[in-house]
Design a protein around this motif. Structure first.
Motif, PDB file in Angstrom:
ATOM      1  N   ASN B 236      70.670  -3.934 -49.049  1.00 26.78           N
ATOM      2  CA  ASN B 236      69.617  -3.195 -48.267  1.00 26.78           C
ATOM      3  C   ASN B 236      69.064  -3.078 -46.925  1.00 26.78           C
ATOM      4  N   GLU B 237      69.992  -3.734 -46.221  1.00 29.78           N
ATOM      5  CA  GLU B 237      69.891  -3.997 -45.132  1.00 29.78           C
ATOM      6  C   GLU B 237      71.140  -3.032 -44.543  1.00 29.78           C
ATOM      7  N   TYR B 238      72.016  -2.870 -45.067  1.00 29.86           N
ATOM      8  CA  TYR B 238      72.754  -1.658 -44.639  1.00 29.86           C
ATOM      9  C   TYR B 238      74.148  -2.663 -44.514  1.00 29.86           C
ATOM     10  N   GLN B 239      74.197  -4.360 -44.859  1.00 34.90           N
ATOM     11  CA  GLN B 239      75.512  -4.645 -44.567  1.00 34.90           C
ATOM     12  C   GLN B 239      76.164  -4.533 -45.397  1.00 34.90           C
ATOM     13  N   PHE B 240      76.778  -4.025 -45.507  1.00 31.46           N
ATOM     14  CA  PHE B 240      78.104  -3.844 -47.207  1.00 31.46           C
ATOM     15  C   PHE B 240      78.781  -4.764 -47.753  1.00 31.46           C
TER      16      PHE B 240
END
Lengths: 353, 272
Positions: B236-240
């Motif tokens: 969800n924090e875009y730290q894929f």
């Protein structure tokens, strides 16, 4: 040690498995509980072992009340139809189980246990399978191991539940002769359940014939076979032909053929049932003295120690007859022949009415 | 000779469909997880997994499994023994109750504990007075996990024990063994592979559970996050890459579980 069963009642839900059953087995006797499935024979055996609770009645071993004892305290050797060997233990450990399971202060030393197991393996002639698992043995071998396991703890009585029921015909025959020899040698009081009348007749000292939760007759194989107490016992022990006939003037009438049979009272005329075993017939080619029944040969099976022949009467009734191979050879009958049958060695008993 | 009536073309078609389906829905996602996990290199991967939050999440997951699995093991053995070996009134009800966690949504399973132990819950006030925190804290996570993994061991053992019947136990009793000795010497060894199988499945579910745990966790980083929740937060924090790195640990767990499961199945087969 003798076994005494006193007026046992047992039901499963609304099904009455045993109704007022009493039985006495002498020390050293080999007794068969014989009956069709659902007759209560296995339930009775399990009650003697303590595996089943009773509502009423008692079980005594040698005069001592066993009813108050738990299964593990009764000292019975029990052999199950499907062996019930411990699948995760070797044959050796299976046989040693009862000795190893004893409380520490009663447990024999390991050397003694090993000696006892070896002795039993020798008795069942399976010394070479000691390290195998039950799954690697044949049915007959498994059942012998199960027997050795039951004997290891030197039980007071030996109880066998259809011990040969799931084996091949050949192995079954071998094992039952083995059981008989074993019993003759060690004389341990034995009660075994079977639905196979041939097995019971061949092995047992006495047979208890059971039906619908009751005992129909107790007697030696000779007594129950030749002097059955009622129609059920007669029917259950071997094949039998039923004739609906008339009694009149001391004779038995099949249609208009009157035959004299010992035991028929010369009282009033009445209708009756006559039961005749397949071997109690004589077959002839000619009509003879007029006391024989005319019939057509419908089926002949000469394979076996006797020749089995099915005859069809003119009324359509079938008669099952067994004659010796010698008689068969002399008669030379084939399917379709017309022959005459007469009774031989038939005596008349009251229950046959 | 085997009996095969289908023409060659149909056989090829069916096999192709099966293989394609298998590749698309099972192999591809797994490859994807590992590809993304290593997309920023091995150093980044190791660093992500060594991050304090990641380590805390892994610790929470392991602790949860360490509590939930043994408890459900004891419960599962006791329940399946009762159900398989005895007849009693209410047996069907007990069976349905054991299955309950499988039939309700995990979110509901989590919510139940909020309704019970939350501040506004049935026991909330009582717990609050005594300063005992259950939901939004490790105890809540463990309770929710126990609830959802409740049936895992029992479900495996009931059919095994039913199939084995009572005869071996009866034989042990007639041979003079006490009930207790019979249980330990006969009943337990007979179901040992079933027990192991149940533990493996129970553990996999306990470590991988998301829904129920998500509801009761409160998502406090470093405190009440389990590994699956940690993956969600990172994603969800875009730290894929980081999210996939954490996810790869779960994927590895799945592979280990499968291998262990297959091995145990092999052992079970060999014994019968």
């Amino acid at each position: 040690m003798s076994i005494e069963v006193r007026s046992i009642h047992k039901s499963f839900g609304s099904f009455k498995a045993l109704e007022d059953v009493s039985l006495h087995v002498e020390t050293g006797e080999l007794v068969a509980l014989l009956g069709p499935s659902g007759s209560g024979k296995t339930t009775l055996l399990r009650i003697v072992a303590g595996l089943e609770k009773v509502e009423e009645g008692q079980v005594f071993f040698g005069g001592e009340d066993a009813s108050i004892q738990k299964v593990s305290e009764r000292g019975v050797g029990f052999v199950f139809q499907h062996y019930a060997l411990f699948r995760h233990m070797t044959v050796f450990d299976n046989i040693a189980f009862g000795l190893n399971a004893k409380p520490k202060n009663l447990r024999p030393p390991q050397a003694e246990i090993r000696a006892r197991v070896s002795e039993l393996l020798k008795l069942i002639q399976l010394e070479w399978v000691a390290d195998r698992f039950p799954g690697q043995l044949s049915g007959g071998q498994r059942q012998r191991v199960a027997l050795a396991r039951a004997l290891a703890v030197r039980p007071k009585v030996l109880l066998l539940d259809e011990p040969f029921g799931s084996l091949d015909a050949q192995v079954r025959k071998e094992l039952r002769h083995w059981l008989r020899r074993f019993h003759d040698e060690f004389r341990i009081t034995t009660l075994f359940v079977t639905h196979d009348q041939e097995e019971a007749l061949e092995v047992a000292d006495r047979i208890v014939v059971m039906n619908k939760g009751r005992i129909e007759q107790v007697g030696t194989p000779d007594e129950v076979y030749h002097d059955p107490a009622n129609v059920f016992v007669l029917n259950f022990l071997g094949n039998v032909n039923l004739f609906h006939c008339r009694l009149d003037d001391g004779k038995v009438y099949f249609g208009n053929i009157g035959v004299e049979i010992p035991g028929v009272a010369s009282d009033n005329a009445r209708s009756a049932n006559l039961y005749v075993r397949p071997h109690q017939f004589q077959i002839t080619r000619d009509a003879g003295t007029g006391t024989s029944i005319k019939a057509a040969v419908a089926y002949v099976n000469p394979a076996g120690s006797v020749v089995k022949i099915d005859l069809k009467r003119e009324t359509g009734e079938m008669i099952h007859v067994e004659i010796s191979q010698a008689e068969f050879a002399a008669l030379k009958i084939v399917r379709g022949d017309i022959v005459y049958v007469s009774l031989r060695d038939v005596t008349y008993s009251e229950y046959q009415i | 000779m085997s009996v095969r009536t289908e023409p060659r073309s149909i056989r090829i078609l069916i096999i192709t469909v099966a293989v394609a389906f298998f590749a698309l829905f099972l192999v591809l996602p797994l490859v994807c997880v590992f590809q993304n996990a290593f997309s920023k290199g091995l150093t980044f991967y190791v660093k992500t997994l060594q991050h304090p939050d990641a380590l805390a999440a892994m610790r929470m997951t392991v602790i949860t499994a360490l509590v939930a699995v043994p408890l459900n093991l004891v419960f599962g053995v006791a329940a399946s023994w009762l159900i398989a070996k005895f007849d009693f009134k209410g047996k069907d009800i007990l069976l349905s109750l054991i299955d309950l966690p499988l039939s309700v949504s995990p979110v509901i399973s989590g919510l139940v504990f909020i309704l019970l132990f939350g501040a506004q819950g049935l026991l909330g006030e009582w717990l609050g007075d005594r300063n005992i925190q259950i939901v939004f804290a490790p105890p809540g996570i463990i309770l929710a996990t126990i609830f959802v993994t409740f049936p895992m061991v029992a479900r495996e053992l009931i059919p095994v024990m039913k199939a084995q019947g009572n005869e071996e136990e009866e034989a042990a009793l007639t041979l003079g063994a006490s009930g207790w000795r019979t249980f330990w010497l006969v009943t337990i060894p007979n179901i040992r592979w079933g027990i192991l199988y149940g533990i493996i499945l129970c553990n996999a579910r306990a470590m991988g559970e998301f829904g129920a745990v998500s509801v009761v966790s409160g998502h406090i980083r470093g405190l009440t996050n389990t590994l699956p929740l940690h993956v969600e937060i990172l994603y969800n924090e875009y730290q894929f890459a980081a999210a996939f790195a954490a996810a790869s640990v779960l994927a590895l767990l799945a592979i280990v579980t499968l291998v262990a499961k297959t091995a145990v199945e092999g052992m079970m087969r060999r014994e019968h």
